[in-house]
Write a protein that holds these residues in place. Structure first.
Motif, PDB file in Angstrom:
ATOM      1  N   LEU A 392       0.842  -1.183   0.000  1.00  0.00           N
ATOM      2  CA  LEU A 392       0.000   0.000   0.000  1.00  0.00           C
ATOM      3  C   LEU A 392       0.877   1.232   0.000  1.00  0.00           C
ATOM      4  O   LEU A 392       1.733   1.408   0.863  1.00  0.00           O
ATOM      5  CB  LEU A 392      -0.921  -0.013   1.227  1.00  0.00           C
ATOM      6  CG  LEU A 392      -2.008  -1.093   1.199  1.00  0.00           C
ATOM      7  CD1 LEU A 392      -2.640  -1.235   2.566  1.00  0.00           C
ATOM      8  CD2 LEU A 392      -3.050  -0.764   0.159  1.00  0.00           C
ATOM      9  N   GLY A 393       0.667   2.087  -0.973  1.00  0.00           N
ATOM     10  CA  GLY A 393       1.503   3.271  -1.093  1.00  0.00           C
ATOM     11  C   GLY A 393       0.913   4.459  -0.370  1.00  0.00           C
ATOM     12  O   GLY A 393       0.025   4.334   0.459  1.00  0.00           O
ATOM     13  N   SER A 394       1.409   5.643  -0.672  1.00  0.00           N
ATOM     14  CA  SER A 394       0.878   6.864  -0.087  1.00  0.00           C
ATOM     15  C   SER A 394       0.955   7.969  -1.128  1.00  0.00           C
ATOM     16  O   SER A 394       1.620   7.843  -2.149  1.00  0.00           O
ATOM     17  CB  SER A 394       1.659   7.245   1.173  1.00  0.00           C
ATOM     18  OG  SER A 394       3.027   7.352   0.883  1.00  0.00           O
ATOM     19  N   LEU A 395       0.247   9.058  -0.870  1.00  0.00           N
ATOM     20  CA  LEU A 395       0.076  10.105  -1.859  1.00  0.00           C
ATOM     21  C   LEU A 395       0.952  11.308  -1.556  1.00  0.00           C
ATOM     22  O   LEU A 395       1.327  11.561  -0.418  1.00  0.00           O
ATOM     23  CB  LEU A 395      -1.382  10.572  -1.876  1.00  0.00           C
ATOM     24  CG  LEU A 395      -2.450   9.474  -1.970  1.00  0.00           C
ATOM     25  CD1 LEU A 395      -3.816  10.121  -1.974  1.00  0.00           C
ATOM     26  CD2 LEU A 395      -2.243   8.635  -3.198  1.00  0.00           C
ATOM     27  N   GLY A 396       1.226  12.079  -2.585  1.00  0.00           N
ATOM     28  CA  GLY A 396       1.859  13.367  -2.385  1.00  0.00           C
ATOM     29  C   GLY A 396       0.825  14.406  -2.034  1.00  0.00           C
ATOM     30  O   GLY A 396      -0.367  14.148  -2.055  1.00  0.00           O
ATOM     31  N   CYS A 397       1.281  15.615  -1.716  1.00  0.00           N
ATOM     32  CA  CYS A 397       0.445  16.778  -1.386  1.00  0.00           C
ATOM     33  C   CYS A 397      -0.203  16.668  -0.009  1.00  0.00           C
ATOM     34  O   CYS A 397      -0.346  17.650   0.682  1.00  0.00           O
ATOM     35  CB  CYS A 397      -0.640  17.017  -2.423  1.00  0.00           C
ATOM     36  SG  CYS A 397      -0.010  17.392  -4.049  1.00  0.00           S
ATOM     37  N   LEU A 398      -0.634  15.500   0.382  1.00  0.00           N
ATOM     38  CA  LEU A 398      -1.242  15.326   1.694  1.00  0.00           C
ATOM     39  C   LEU A 398      -0.918  13.931   2.187  1.00  0.00           C
ATOM     40  O   LEU A 398      -0.918  12.978   1.419  1.00  0.00           O
ATOM     41  CB  LEU A 398      -2.764  15.501   1.600  1.00  0.00           C
ATOM     42  CG  LEU A 398      -3.527  15.542   2.920  1.00  0.00           C
ATOM     43  CD1 LEU A 398      -3.218  16.840   3.668  1.00  0.00           C
ATOM     44  CD2 LEU A 398      -5.024  15.438   2.686  1.00  0.00           C
ATOM     45  N   SER A 399      -0.619  13.806   3.485  1.00  0.00           N
ATOM     46  CA  SER A 399      -0.260  12.486   4.001  1.00  0.00           C
ATOM     47  C   SER A 399      -1.422  11.512   3.859  1.00  0.00           C
ATOM     48  O   SER A 399      -2.574  11.867   3.977  1.00  0.00           O
ATOM     49  CB  SER A 399       0.142  12.591   5.481  1.00  0.00           C
ATOM     50  OG  SER A 399      -0.932  13.043   6.260  1.00  0.00           O
ATOM     51  N   SER A 400      -1.084  10.262   3.598  1.00  0.00           N
ATOM     52  CA  SER A 400      -2.099   9.225   3.484  1.00  0.00           C
ATOM     53  C   SER A 400      -1.548   7.956   4.113  1.00  0.00           C
ATOM     54  O   SER A 400      -0.457   7.508   3.774  1.00  0.00           O
ATOM     55  CB  SER A 400      -2.443   8.979   2.019  1.00  0.00           C
ATOM     56  OG  SER A 400      -3.411   7.975   1.905  1.00  0.00           O
ATOM     57  N   ALA A 401      -2.290   7.409   5.058  1.00  0.00           N
ATOM     58  CA  ALA A 401      -1.795   6.267   5.812  1.00  0.00           C
ATOM     59  C   ALA A 401      -1.889   4.984   5.010  1.00  0.00           C
ATOM     60  O   ALA A 401      -2.786   4.789   4.208  1.00  0.00           O
ATOM     61  CB  ALA A 401      -2.587   6.134   7.102  1.00  0.00           C
ATOM     62  N   LYS A 402      -0.939   4.095   5.240  1.00  0.00           N
ATOM     63  CA  LYS A 402      -0.961   2.779   4.626  1.00  0.00           C
ATOM     64  C   LYS A 402      -1.476   1.779   5.653  1.00  0.00           C
ATOM     65  O   LYS A 402      -0.867   1.577   6.686  1.00  0.00           O
ATOM     66  CB  LYS A 402       0.442   2.352   4.207  1.00  0.00           C
ATOM     67  CG  LYS A 402       1.274   3.374   3.474  1.00  0.00           C
ATOM     68  CD  LYS A 402       2.632   2.745   3.183  1.00  0.00           C
ATOM     69  CE  LYS A 402       3.699   3.772   2.982  1.00  0.00           C
ATOM     70  NZ  LYS A 402       5.017   3.172   2.811  1.00  0.00           N
ATOM     71  N   GLY A 403      -2.557   1.131   5.350  1.00  0.00           N
ATOM     72  CA  GLY A 403      -3.014   0.035   6.188  1.00  0.00           C
ATOM     73  C   GLY A 403      -3.368   0.401   7.604  1.00  0.00           C
ATOM     74  O   GLY A 403      -2.773  -0.120   8.549  1.00  0.00           O
ATOM     75  N   CYS A 404      -4.332   1.288   7.807  1.00  0.00           N
ATOM     76  CA  CYS A 404      -4.734   1.674   9.157  1.00  0.00           C
ATOM     77  C   CYS A 404      -5.596   0.589   9.803  1.00  0.00           C
ATOM     78  O   CYS A 404      -6.435  -0.025   9.149  1.00  0.00           O
ATOM     79  CB  CYS A 404      -5.514   2.981   9.131  1.00  0.00           C
ATOM     80  SG  CYS A 404      -4.493   4.402   8.729  1.00  0.00           S
TER      81      CYS A 404
END
Length: 564
Positions: A392-404
Motif C-alpha cells: 500500500l503506497g501513499s500520496l503526495g500533497c497530503l499524508s495518506s496512511a498505509k493500512g490503518c
C-alpha cells in the motif's frame, strides 16, 4: 415511441412529480432551541442542529437520464424521479440496484437556506455561488486541470447505465445536512457539521431501501444491491450496509470513495472512523460468495487503506494518485477517486485491462488485496487505468496512511451531572426517557483519551421515535474547551433497533461531552439508550508523513522502489 419522446415524457413526469411534491409537501420538522444552560453557543446550535424537511423515502430518487450528456452547470433535475411519488418505481422486486451517495457540500449552505431546507442534491437551485452543483461528477464528464487529461467521458450515473443498461440506478440526497458555509475543501473549519449527520443518514438510507425494495427482491439471490458513497457519503453507505445486514438484508457490494480519515480530517472532527463499522460488517472477497458484502475502498486525498481484522483484511484497497489535479486543487483531488471509479470499467475494456470498478467483484487474482495506480510511462490517458498489486503506497500533497487498523477500547466515563429523565452511565447503559411533557433530559460526562484515540463509539437504541424528537451530542474538542455539535439524530427519521455509532471527537487528553434528548411533548413512551461507550482507535504504523508541500513524484518513486 422515439427515444426523444421517451426522454420528454420522463422529463414531464419528473417535473410534474416535483411540482406535486412541492404542493403536497408535509411541513418541515423544526429543530429544537438550544437548551437553557447549555455550554454550546446559540450560533453553533442554530447552525448545526437543523430542520428536517424530508421523509426517508423522499431522499431517494431514480435516475432516468440513461446515458444523456449533461454539461457543467446544467440542471439534472429532469432526469430524476422520486421513488415514492404516485407509487412510481415503488416495490422494486428484481434487478441490479445501484445507489450513489454524495458527500460533504462546502459552500452550499446558502442554497439550502434559500430553499427553506427543502433541497435535494440534483434539484434546480442546488448550486453554489459559481452555479456549480456539488458532486456533479455523478452526471458530468471530468477532466484534469494540472494535466489536461480526460478522466471520465460522462458522469457516474451514465457510466453505470452504460455498463448495465438494465440497472436500476438511485441517488440519495442529504445536501440539507451535508452543506456548510465553507467554500473550500482546504478550510475544514466547519466540516464537523456534515460529519454530525452521517450516521443518521446511513440509517435513513437503510430505511428507505427497505421501503423501496420489495420482499421478493431481498429473497431472490440473483438480485444485487450495490451502495457507492463518496467522502462523508461513504460513511452513509457503510452505515446503511451494516444496518441492512443486521436486519437480515444482503448488500452485495459496498464501494467507499476517499473516506476522510487522514490526520487533518481527524483533527477537524471530519473523519468518518469508517474502520469502526467495517470491522463489524460481514465481508467477502467476492469470489463465489453467497453471503456477506464485497467491499472495495479507493483513496485519492483524505483516505486511508483498511486492514487488521478478518473483515477488514478482505477489503480491496486501491491507492490512486490524482496528479491530473494540482496540489492546490484539494476538492478535485478528493473527488478523483469517484471520477476514476466512474470511468474505470469502460476504460478497462477500451485498453484491454483486467476488469476494474463496476466490473468487480471479484477483482482479478493479480489485483488483490491491495492495488496502486502506477502511472508508468508518463501521464497519459491509457496510463491512468492500470493497477499493480503490491504494498500500500501513499500520496503526495497530503499524508495518506498505509493500512490503518481500527479498534475500540473500553473507556471509563466519569459522570459529571445529569438532569431530566436520565439514569445510568454510557459505559454501561445510559437511559433517557420521554414523559409526555417535553422535558429535556441531559447527561454530562468526561473520558480520557490516548494518543491514537480519535473518537467515541457506542450502541444506540431508540424506542418509539416521534416526529419532533431530537438527540444531540456535543463535545469540547479544542484546547479552550469550546463545545461543538458532533452528532444529530431526529425522531422523524424513524431510527429503530440497536445501531453502532462512531463520533470523531479529537482531543489532546480528555473529552467532556453532553448528551441531550429533546422529545416532543406528544411523546409519552419514547426512550433512548446509549451503551458500551468506548474509545475508537486508529493505528497507522506505516504512515508516510507528507505535508501539503510534499512532492508526489518523489513519493511515487519511493513507492515504485518498495513495490519492486
Amino acid at each position: 415511441m422515439s427515444i426523444s419522446q421517451r426522454v420528454l415524457l420522463t422529463a414531464g413526469l419528473s417535473v410534474a412529480a416535483l411540482v406535486l411534491s412541492a404542493c403536497q409537501a408535509p411541513p418541515c420538522t423544526s429543530a429544537p432551541a438550544n437548551p437553557i444552560g447549555s455550554p454550546v453557543s446559540d450560533s453553533e446550535w442554530k447552525a448545526s442542529v437543523r430542520n428536517n424537511c424530508f421523509g426517508n423515502l423522499s431522499r431517494l430518487n431514480r435516475w432516468f437520464g440513461k446515458t444523456t450528456t449533461i454539461v457543467p452547470k446544467q440542471s439534472p433535475a429532469q432526469f430524476f424521479i422520486p421513488v415514492g411519488e404516485a407509487r412510481l418505481n415503488q416495490g422494486i422486486d428484481s434487478g441490479n440496484v445501484v445507489v450513489l451517495v454524495h458527500g460533504w457540500a462546502p459552500g452550499f449552505r446558502g442554497a439550502v437556506d434559500r430553499a427553506g431546507g427543502r433541497l435535494l442534491w440534483w434539484q434546480d437551485g442546488a448550486t453554489n455561488s459559481d452555479g456549480i452543483f456539488t458532486s456533479d461528477w455523478a452526471w458530468v464528464a471530468t477532466r484534469g486541470d494540472d494535466i489536461p487529461l480526460t478522466i471520465t467521458e460522462t458522469g457516474t450515473f451514465q457510466e453505470i447505465i452504460g455498463h448495465d443498461a438494465d440497472a436500476i440506478v438511485l441517488g440519495y440526497s442529504w445536501i440539507d445536512d451535508s452543506s456548510t458555509i465553507d467554500d473550500s475543501f482546504v478550510d475544514l473549519e466547519y466540516v464537523y457539521r456534515s460529519e454530525a449527520y452521517t450516521s443518521t443518514n446511513g440509517l435513513r438510507l437503510a430505511n428507505a431501501l427497505e421501503q423501496t425494495l420489495g420482499p421478493r427482491f431481498w429473497s431472490n439471490p440473483t438480485n444485487t444491491l450495490q451502495l457507492i458513497g463518496h467522502s462523508h457519503g461513504s460513511k452513509v453507505a457503510t452505515v446503511a450496509t451494516l444496518a441492512l445486514q443486521q436486519r437480515g438484508r444482503r448488500v452485495h457490494h459496498l464501494t467507499t470513495l476517499d473516506s476522510p480519515e487522514s490526520s487533518i480530517t481527524l483533527e477537524g472532527n471530519g473523519a468518518n472512523l469508517l474502520g469502526f463499522y467495517l470491522n463489524q460488517i460481514n465481508t467477502n472477497d467476492g469470489i463465489g460468495a453467497t453471503s456477506g458484502t464485497f467491499v472495495d475502498n479507493y483513496v485519492s486525498y483524505f483516505g486511508v487503506a483498511f486492514q487488521g481484522t478478518t473483515n477488514a483484511n478482505r477489503i480491496v484497497n486501491t491507492i490512486l494518485n490524482p496528479e491530473v489535479y494540482s496540489c492546490t486543487s484539494a476538492g478535485d483531488r478528493h473527488s478523483y477517486s469517484a471520477e476514476w471509479y466512474g470511468g474505470a470499467a469502460a476504460a478497462a475494456k477500451k485498453f484491454n485491462l483486467f476488469a476494474l470498478g463496476l466490473d468487480w467483484p471479484p477483482p482479478q487474482i493479480p489485483n488483490r488485496p491491495a492495488l496502486n495506480q502506477r502511472w508508468r510511462g508518463g501521464i497519459t490517458e491509457p496510463n491512468q487505468w492500470p493497477l499493480t498489486a503490491g504494498l500500500l503506497g501513499s500520496l503526495g500533497c497530503l499524508s495518506s496512511a498505509k493500512g490503518c487498523i481500527y479498534s475500540s477500547t473500553p473507556t471509563v466515563v466519569k459522570t459529571l451531572n445529569s438532569f431530566g429523565n436520565t439514569s445510568g452511565n454510557p459505559t454501561g447503559t445510559l437511559t433517557m426517557s420521554a414523559s409526555g411533557n417535553g422535558v429535556i433530559s441531559g447527561y454530562r460526562g468526561s473520558t480520557g483519551f490516548g494518543s491514537s484515540q480519535f473518537g467515541i463509539g457506542f450502541d444506540l437504541e431508540w424506542t418509539n421515535p416521534q416526529d419532533g424528537d431530537y438527540l444531540v451530542i456535543t463535545g469540547s474538542t479544542d484546547p479552550v474547551g469550546t463545545q461543538e455539535v458532533l452528532f444529530v439524530m431526529d425522531g422523524k427519521s424513524a431510527i429503530t433497533g440497536r445501531n453502532p455509532v462512531a463520533i470523531n471527537a479529537f482531543v489532546v487528553d480528555s473529552l467532556e461531552f453532553f448528551v441531550y434528548f429533546l422529545p416532543t411533548p406528544n411523546n409519552r413512551i419514547g426512550r433512548v439508550t446509549l451503551s458500551g461507550l468506548a474509545a475508537v482507535n486508529q493505528d497507522c504504523p506505516s504512515t508516510a508523513d507528507l505535508d501539503q508541500e510534499g512532492d508526489p513524484d518523489a513519493e511515487l518513486a519511493t513507492t515504485e522502489t518498495e513495490d519492486a
